[in-house]
Design an enzyme around this catalytic site. Structure first.
Site, mmCIF file in Angstrom:
data_model
loop_
_atom_site.group_PDB
_atom_site.id
_atom_site.type_symbol
_atom_site.label_atom_id
_atom_site.label_comp_id
_atom_site.label_asym_id
_atom_site.label_seq_id
_atom_site.Cartn_x
_atom_site.Cartn_y
_atom_site.Cartn_z
ATOM 1 N N ALA A 110 -29.539 -0.746 0.774
ATOM 2 C CA ALA A 110 -28.353 -1.515 1.123
ATOM 3 C C ALA A 110 -28.157 -2.832 0.386
ATOM 4 C CB ALA A 110 -28.351 -1.776 2.635
ATOM 5 N N PRO A 112 -27.499 -5.830 -2.216
ATOM 6 C CA PRO A 112 -27.358 -7.075 -1.451
ATOM 7 C C PRO A 112 -26.394 -7.014 -0.270
ATOM 8 C CG PRO A 112 -26.084 -7.206 -3.458
ATOM 9 C CD PRO A 112 -26.825 -5.899 -3.532
ATOM 10 N N GLY A 113 -25.625 -5.929 -0.133
ATOM 11 C CA GLY A 113 -24.834 -5.775 1.080
ATOM 12 C C GLY A 113 -23.345 -5.573 0.911
ATOM 13 N N GLY A 114 -22.863 -5.426 -0.317
ATOM 14 C CA GLY A 114 -21.425 -5.228 -0.508
ATOM 15 C C GLY A 114 -20.934 -3.937 0.117
ATOM 16 N N LYS A 115 -21.573 -2.830 -0.191
ATOM 17 C CA LYS A 115 -21.172 -1.545 0.378
ATOM 18 C C LYS A 115 -21.463 -1.513 1.883
ATOM 19 C CE LYS A 115 -21.964 0.968 -3.973
ATOM 20 N NZ LYS A 115 -22.364 -0.221 -4.763
ATOM 21 N N GLU A 133 -33.403 -2.037 3.255
ATOM 22 C CA GLU A 133 -33.760 -2.421 1.894
ATOM 23 C C GLU A 133 -35.281 -2.453 1.784
ATOM 24 O OE1 GLU A 133 -34.300 -3.216 -1.798
ATOM 25 O OE2 GLU A 133 -32.267 -2.819 -1.053
ATOM 26 N N ARG A 138 -35.007 -8.911 -1.196
ATOM 27 C CA ARG A 138 -33.625 -8.422 -1.182
ATOM 28 C C ARG A 138 -33.159 -8.108 0.233
ATOM 29 N NH1 ARG A 138 -31.048 -6.284 -5.485
ATOM 30 N NH2 ARG A 138 -30.555 -4.332 -4.410
ATOM 31 N N ASP A 178 -26.984 4.682 -2.140
ATOM 32 C CA ASP A 178 -26.633 4.041 -3.409
ATOM 33 C C ASP A 178 -27.956 3.790 -4.119
ATOM 34 O OD1 ASP A 178 -24.855 2.857 -5.284
ATOM 35 O OD2 ASP A 178 -25.484 0.888 -4.575
ATOM 36 N N CYS A 231 -25.126 3.635 -10.406
ATOM 37 C CA CYS A 231 -24.362 2.906 -11.418
ATOM 38 C C CYS A 231 -24.961 3.192 -12.788
ATOM 39 C CB CYS A 231 -24.325 1.409 -11.123
ATOM 40 S SG CYS A 231 -25.937 0.615 -11.006
#
Length: 480
Positions: A110, A112-115, A133, A138, A178, A231
């Site tokens: 997860a 840094p937490g954007g999603k 995480e 992190r 992710d 990514c």
């Protein structure tokens, strides 16, 4: 150089398309923000933003930022959790899960937490969000970001996927993976990604991603869904990873990513990247640099079986909450002026409820637990036996018989505070507040209050003599 391996591989796979697909439309990495539904609608954000934005093609709540000198961390709306600063194409994966209020959702990688913030917004405070995480440092950043974004029903873990799956088998309705990856999509944005890249790194990340996906499969309930994203462009981490997973897990089927997309974006997967395994690449999705993002891959995986019975699940969750609550007779409103001793958890909860009745009456009957000197407002969650950094909302602490509210109480439930001081972002008091200064109270009465900016909570302060003593955490304040 590491980039030589990448270029040779991609030219071999793409042929004459290489130059076109890897041609970015802008010289610099794209910038963007994703708006949280816990704070503001995208329409209200677009109408009220004081910096140049335009709608993102990747997410209905996303916006491209066309102001090179803009500093998101200094904006009051950032501090109030209105938006998360996020590379535009990174916002495309989370909405594909189709999260709805009341679901049990796991973000397995997860930070840094954007999603994760997008998932929290989709849940709207209902159901359960477990954000994990593996890297401890992190994980702390993840916890801080979820607090800023006002997530009230999140459990933040610092764990391995295997231990989560063992503790919560067949538990979650939706899981986002992710996966940690070789970062080929970040070459333009992060020079370090170029320097550390190698074929060995790709193989290492592919093996790690496979292990994480296997854990997700075990933790997913029948009828549930996984969205897998990276990514990177590496075949072993993308199409090849998904094809190999489906070969190991015949109980899963591939679903069309675009069924959940708010608008068309990206391109289908590539058939020559599956490692020779069968895969309908038309159902997965890639974002190439030429398409306005930094590079992403996404796939939806649906588990066979009948979803859990809603009535049975509701009974189970009620039982978990019942264990956290004291008998109803002990949840009465304490007598005015009474300050119970704080010798144990029961007395601490009396102190909290006396504070809540006066300042947050809607929370006074909410399940609460005492842990050390702290009071937590937990979500409905079973005992985990895992390394938990935060479970629900840290309401505050009991100090010398008095309740001192925590910052998280105001970011999560500031709209329920009985005493508020509304600011606008153009009010000089707003900047003064973010600098940690006392400000004039013009609307709030004596006692604790929630300071808001444009209707969104910034934090808490205590009013006395027409001034608000600033309790905004020092670590979050502007430096000048």
């Amino acid at each position: 150089m590491p980039i030589e391996y990448f270029e040779a591989r991609e030219r071999a796979l793409l042929g004459p398309r290489y130059e076109t697909l890897y041609a970015a439309p802008d010289a610099e990495a794209a910038r963007g923000v994703t708006v949280s539904a816990l704070r503001m609608t995208p329409e209200a954000f677009a109408a009220g933003a004081d910096f140049a934005v335009e709608p993102s093609p990747f997410c209905g709540a996303g916006f491209l930022v066309r102001q090179p000198d803009w500093k998101p961390g200094r904006h009051p709306w950032h501090h109030a959790g209105v938006f998360y600063s996020q590379e535009p194409s990174a916002s495309s994966a989370a909405p594909l899960l189709g999260v709805e209020p009341g679901m049990r959702v796991l973000d397995l990688c997860a930070a840094p937490g954007g999603k994760t913030s997008q998932l929290a917004a989709a849940l709207r405070g209902e159901g359960l969000l477990v954000a994990n995480e593996y890297v401890a440092g992190r994980a702390e950043i993840l916890k801080s970001n979820l607090e800023r974004m006002g997530a009230a029903n999140a459990v933040v873990l610092n764990e391995s996927g295997e231990r989560i799956a063992a503790a919560l088998p067949a538990f979650f309705d939706r899981i986002l993976v992710d996966a940690p990856c070789s970062g080929e999509g970040m070459f333009r944005k992060e020079p370090e990604a170029v320097r550390q890249h190698s074929a060995a790194l790709v193989a290492q990340c592919a093996a790690l991603g496979a292990s994480i996906l296997d854990s997700a499969a075990e933790a997913l309930a029948p009828g549930g869904e996984i969205v897998f994203s990276t990514c990177t462009f590496a075949p072993e981490e993308d199409e090849g990873q998904v094809a190999a997973f489906l070969a190991r897990h015949p109980e899963f089927a591939l679903a069309d990513v675009m069924e959940r997309a708010f608008a068309p974006f990206g391109s289908p997967g590539e058939a020559n990247r599956t490692g020779g395994l069968p895969l309908d690449v038309s159902l997965v999705r890639r974002i190439w640099p030429c398409q306005g993002g930094e590079g992403h891959f996404m796939a939806r995986l649906v588990k066979a079986g009948t979803p859990p019975d809603p009535a049975a699940r509701a009974a189970e969750e009620a039982a978990w909450l019942a264990r956290m609550q004291r008998p109803q007779a002990e949840k009465r409103r304490p007598a005015r002026g009474r300050k119970p001793e704080t010798a144990g958890p029961a007395q601490m909860l009396d102190v909290w409820r006396a504070f809540a009745w006066e300042n947050f009456p809607a929370l006074a009957a909410k399940p609460a637990v005492a842990l050390g000197e702290s009071v937590l407002l937990p979500p409905a969650c079973p005992p985990l036996g895992l390394h938990i950094l935060r479970a629900g909302v840290l309401a505050g602490t009991v100090q010398k018989g008095r309740f001192v509210p925590g910052h998280h109480l105001f970011t999560a439930y500031g709209n329920l505070c009985a005493n508020t001081e509304p600011l606008t972002r153009d009010d000089p008091r707003c900047r003064a507040w973010l600098l940690g200064q006392e400000i004039e109270a013009r609307a709030a009465g004596a006692g604790w209050c929630c300071v808001t900016v444009d209707g969104c909570p910034l934090g808490g302060g205590k009013v006395s003599g027409g001034r608000i003593k600033n309790h905004y955490p020092k670590a979050l304040r502007l430096l000048g």
